[in-house]
Design an enzyme around this catalytic site. Structure first.
Site, PDB file in Angstrom:
ATOM      1  N   HIS A 125       0.881  -1.179   0.000  1.00  0.00           N
ATOM      2  CA  HIS A 125       0.000   0.000   0.000  1.00  0.00           C
ATOM      3  C   HIS A 125       0.919   1.228   0.000  1.00  0.00           C
ATOM      4  O   HIS A 125       2.025   1.185   0.544  1.00  0.00           O
ATOM      5  CB  HIS A 125      -0.831  -0.050   1.290  1.00  0.00           C
ATOM      6  N   GLN A 206      -4.290  -4.850   7.176  1.00  0.00           N
ATOM      7  CA  GLN A 206      -5.255  -5.867   6.738  1.00  0.00           C
ATOM      8  C   GLN A 206      -5.057  -7.192   7.469  1.00  0.00           C
ATOM      9  O   GLN A 206      -5.805  -8.141   7.226  1.00  0.00           O
ATOM     10  CB  GLN A 206      -5.140  -6.110   5.220  1.00  0.00           C
ATOM     11  N   LYS A 229     -10.394  -0.284  10.581  1.00  0.00           N
ATOM     12  CA  LYS A 229     -10.545  -1.491   9.753  1.00  0.00           C
ATOM     13  C   LYS A 229     -10.894  -2.704  10.600  1.00  0.00           C
ATOM     14  O   LYS A 229     -11.075  -3.799  10.083  1.00  0.00           O
ATOM     15  CB  LYS A 229      -9.251  -1.755   8.993  1.00  0.00           C
ATOM     16  N   CYS A 369      -4.784   2.291  -3.659  1.00  0.00           N
ATOM     17  CA  CYS A 369      -3.541   2.835  -3.070  1.00  0.00           C
ATOM     18  C   CYS A 369      -2.390   1.838  -3.199  1.00  0.00           C
ATOM     19  O   CYS A 369      -1.557   1.711  -2.289  1.00  0.00           O
ATOM     20  CB  CYS A 369      -3.722   3.232  -1.615  1.00  0.00           C
TER      21      CYS A 369
HETATM   22  N1  PLP Z   1      -1.709  -0.555   4.583  1.00  0.00           N
HETATM   23  C1  PLP Z   1      -2.646  -1.317   4.045  1.00  0.00           C
HETATM   24  C2  PLP Z   1      -2.316  -2.709   3.599  1.00  0.00           C
HETATM   25  C3  PLP Z   1      -3.945  -0.818   3.899  1.00  0.00           C
HETATM   26  O1  PLP Z   1      -4.896  -1.579   3.365  1.00  0.00           O
HETATM   27  C4  PLP Z   1      -4.221   0.492   4.334  1.00  0.00           C
HETATM   28  C5  PLP Z   1      -5.564   1.083   4.133  1.00  0.00           C
HETATM   29  O2  PLP Z   1      -6.287   0.703   3.250  1.00  0.00           O
HETATM   30  C6  PLP Z   1      -3.196   1.233   4.916  1.00  0.00           C
HETATM   31  C7  PLP Z   1      -1.947   0.685   5.024  1.00  0.00           C
HETATM   32  C8  PLP Z   1      -3.442   2.629   5.412  1.00  0.00           C
HETATM   33  O3  PLP Z   1      -4.301   2.598   6.503  1.00  0.00           O
HETATM   34  P1  PLP Z   1      -4.898   3.948   7.108  1.00  0.00           P
HETATM   35  O4  PLP Z   1      -5.524   4.690   5.952  1.00  0.00           O
HETATM   36  O5  PLP Z   1      -5.893   3.480   8.115  1.00  0.00           O
HETATM   37  O6  PLP Z   1      -3.764   4.686   7.705  1.00  0.00           O
END
Ligand code: PLP
Length: 412
Positions: A125, A206, A229, A369
């Site tokens: 991500h 995740q 999440k 993302c």
């Molecule tokens: N890492 C992963 C694998 C994600 O799926 C996400 C969010 O979709 C994030 C990081 C970022 O999380 P947050 O937006 O809650 O900081």
């Protein structure tokens, strides 16, 4: 902690938001990888806190300040127990995974210099890629990316070949949000330790909501997660880190709460984890996240994972019958979480998601993302259905019927 029998019907009653009609159809919420829904138990814990106990933490001597501080620090201890941390002070509250990873990249990254290497992968991500790009730029370090196999897994041979004496950081997703792959992280941790002295970081955004987490067994040095999440509120999450490392690291932001003593031209820092928590924290968020952990553990994370595997197995079978449909990620259910990215060849993911929305089915379309992932698999976007504890077999069937309709409409 009393475990309750897994019964989707009764779980759904804890999530009033799911019981609604969208465009004349019952809502099917399949976007939990982006953000999960919240059970009444979490909403009520936050509301109880605001109705009775709210004040600022740590600094007051009055009753409400005491109660708020106790609620805030008890929530930290609850989260530490869930992660099997050895010490509650190893949990730093952050706004979520992104802030947790930025914190490590900034603070730990202060010790890096030219010639040092940071290893991530093409599966990350952007939250676990861009902070490392920024750090590499700032320090003249080299960013190296482990490649992926055609079936959506980390190429472990390639990853191993990147590790060596210069590797200072290895930061990888526990579970991919764009492929659904569950990475074999304990084995990777052993590999990292065997080949380098690098710090091993896991992006658990995740992983934490869906799998039992034991940071000691995982063999990582840091684990980042987001409350929203995992049935908790938005704006709260955390970073678990080994205490010795957290103690060595410089602060990430300056302000109130994080100092021990301030002089005219310098300051000394509060103990870990407060050194990393400048400013008034998200107290109600911490309370809500602890309530979410109580909820998930009462249902049982093993049972939640089993349930998601069963939904994924059903969805893989039904969707594989749809003409032109391609699913990204590993074919084996055992290697994946309840995240199902797919494309219908010759159609736009946005159009498919719009047709599903008209049937009350909420999925996400885009690069999620993770632009390197869509690049790697030769698409510009995918549709992503993601399952959680409150999704049912009937909802998977509605997804499959909706995707069949989208395919017929768009390919006719
Ligand atoms: N890492 C992963 C694998 C994600 O799926 C996400 C969010 O979709 C994030 C990081 C970022 O999380 P947050 O937006 O809650 O900081």
């Amino acid at each position: 902690m009393q475990t309750i029998a897994f019964d989707v019907g009764s779980i759904r009653r804890d999530f009033p938001v799911l019981d609604q009609i969208v465009d004349g159809k019952p809502l099917v919420y399949l976007d939990s990888a982006a953000s999960s829904q919240k059970p009444t138990q979490v909403i009520e814990a936050i509301s109880r806190y605001y109705l009775r106990d709210h004040a600022n933490v740590h600094r007051g001597v009055h009753e409400l300040a005491r109660r708020a501080t106790e609620a805030y620090e008890n929530s930290r201890a609850r989260v530490a127990r869930w992660l099997n941390a050895t010490d509650a002070h190893e949990v730093v509250w952050t706004r979520g995974t992104s802030e947790a990873l930025n914190l490590v990249a900034f603070s730990l990254g202060e010790g890096l210099g030219p010639g040092d290497e940071i290893v991530v992968s093409e599966m990350e991500h952007h939250s676990n890629l861009v902070p490392w790009q920024l750090l590499a730029r700032r320090k003249g370090a080299r960013l190296r990316l482990a490649s992926l196999t055609d079936d959506g897994r980390l190429d472990l041979g390639h990853l191993a070949s990147l590790l060596g004496a210069r590797t200072r950081v290895v930061s990888l997703a526990h579970v991919s949000n764009a492929l659904g792959t569950i990475n074999p992280v304990s084995g990777i941790g052993a590999l990292v330790r065997e080949r380098s002295d690098a710090v091993f970081i896991l992006d658990g955004a995740q992983g934490a909501p869906h799998l039992p987490i034991d940071v000691q067994a995982l063999g990582c040095d840091f684990y980042a997660f987001s409350g929203h999440k995992m049935c908790g509120p938005t704006g709260i999450g955390g970073l678990w880190g080994r205490k010795a490392l957290l103690e060595e690291m410089p602060p990430y932001q300056g302000g109130g709460e994080m100092i021990e003593r301030v002089y005219r031209d310098y300051s000394t820092w509060a103990e870990v984890p407060h050194k990393f928590e400048a400013g008034t924290p998200n107290i109600a968020g911490a309370v809500g996240l602890a309530a979410a952990v109580d909820y998930l553990e009462a249902v049982g994370l093993d049972a939640i994972h089993e349930h998601e595997m069963s939904l994924t197995r059903r969805a893989l079978a039904l969707l594989s019958e749809v003409e032109g449909l391609r699913i990204l990620g590993p074919a084996e259910v055992e290697a994946r979480a309840g995240v199902l990215p797919f494309v219908i060849e010759g159609t736009s993911a946005q159009d498919v998601a719009t047709i599903l929305d008209a049937q009350g089915i909420a999925v996400r379309a885009g690069h999620h993302c993770a632009q390197l992932v869509v690049d790697r698999y030769g698409v510009t976007a995918t549709c992503r259905a993601s399952f959680y504890l409150y999704n049912s077999d009937e909802e998977v069937d509605r997804l499959a019927a909706g995707v069949r309709t989208a395919s017929e409409v768009l390919l006719c």
